[in-house]
Design a protein around this motif. Structure first.
Motif: not given
Length: 259
Positions: A18, A39, A77, A210-211
């Motif tokens: 991401n 993200t 996202d 993700g982050s």
């Protein structure tokens, strides 16, 4: 089936990193990742806005505009779709598809199942080729109760894949894979959870970061400045100025239109 959907049905699960800006996305693609996602935390933090509050619709679309014509597949996202009105979520999805995105991640935030299912259906009606990854937060924000009914409802609404962040128990992951059949299960990678090979053995079809990369980048920056302040030489590596500058430059859409 689209090229992005095909990546969810290969021998190995799709490892989806991401990005939070043009340079990070381009750098990841240069490392051989055929697909890159965004993200929401990184996009929100870069804009000085809170994550998960539907505050970054414009920033998310702007980033998709800069990345959608790049020579990699882009999944976005979109938090909960930046609206509780399914038609508005469908409109946003159509805008994403128009600028070149091939996937969208929609989270339910443990809100009403029927509302999230309606959002998914609206997206598939507005942008049929957009891969909808339907996220449920039963393990992320809850105790795991109600996961299967939510996933079944999202499948029925037209989701192309489902995402259960926070789930790390191998037995529960295997149970979900068996229940879902050919519907791809997406798991959020956790440094304390199963490894990528273990997730592959469990039948997981997509593994998101993700982050994590964004947070690790911030962590590296803090460690570097702490070393310098303490009189130590900073550890780790840093890309050359010219390399980062090249990653930050948008490509000519005419050259990447045939990807």
């Amino acid at each position: 089936m689209t090229e992005f959907a095909d990546l969810h049905h290969t021998a190995e699960p799709l490892l989806l990193p991401n990005a939070w800006d043009h340079a990070s996305a381009t750098a990841l693609a240069a490392e051989g990742f055929r697909a890159v996602a965004t993200t929401s935390l990184g996009v929100a933090a870069a804009a000085g806005l809170p994550d998960g509050t539907s505050a970054t619709r414009d920033e998310t679309l702007r980033l998709a505009l800069t990345l959608g014509t790049a020579p990699f597949l882009l999944s976005v996202d979109a938090e909960g779709g930046f609206s509780e009105v399914p038609e508005e979520v469908g409109k946003f999805a159509r805008e994403l598809a128009a600028v070149g995105a091939v996937g969208i991640n929609l989270e339910d935030g443990l809100g009403p199942v029927e509302r999230h299912a309606a959002k998914i259906a609206a997206v598939k009606a507005a942008a049929p080729d957009l891969f909808v990854n339907a996220r449920t937060d039963t393990h992320w924000s809850g105790d795991g109760e109600g996961t299967l009914p939510r996933l079944d409802a999202y499948r029925e609404a037209g989701a192309d894949g489902v995402f259960v962040p926070g789930l790390t128990d191998p037995r529960e992951i295997a149970r979900l894979v068996a229940h879902l059949g050919d519907l791809p299960l997406n798991i959020l990678y956790s440094p304390t959870g199963p490894t990528l090979p273990q997730l592959a053995d469990l039948g997981v079809r997509r593994v998101s970061l993700g982050s994590l990369l964004y947070r690790r980048a911030l962590g590296a920056a803090l460690e570097t400045v702490a070393d310098i302040r303490a009189g130590r030489a900073p550890q780790g590596t840093a890309p050359a100025y010219a390399k980062v500058d090249s990653w930050a430059r948008r490509s000519d859409p005419a050259h990447s239109a045939g990807r």
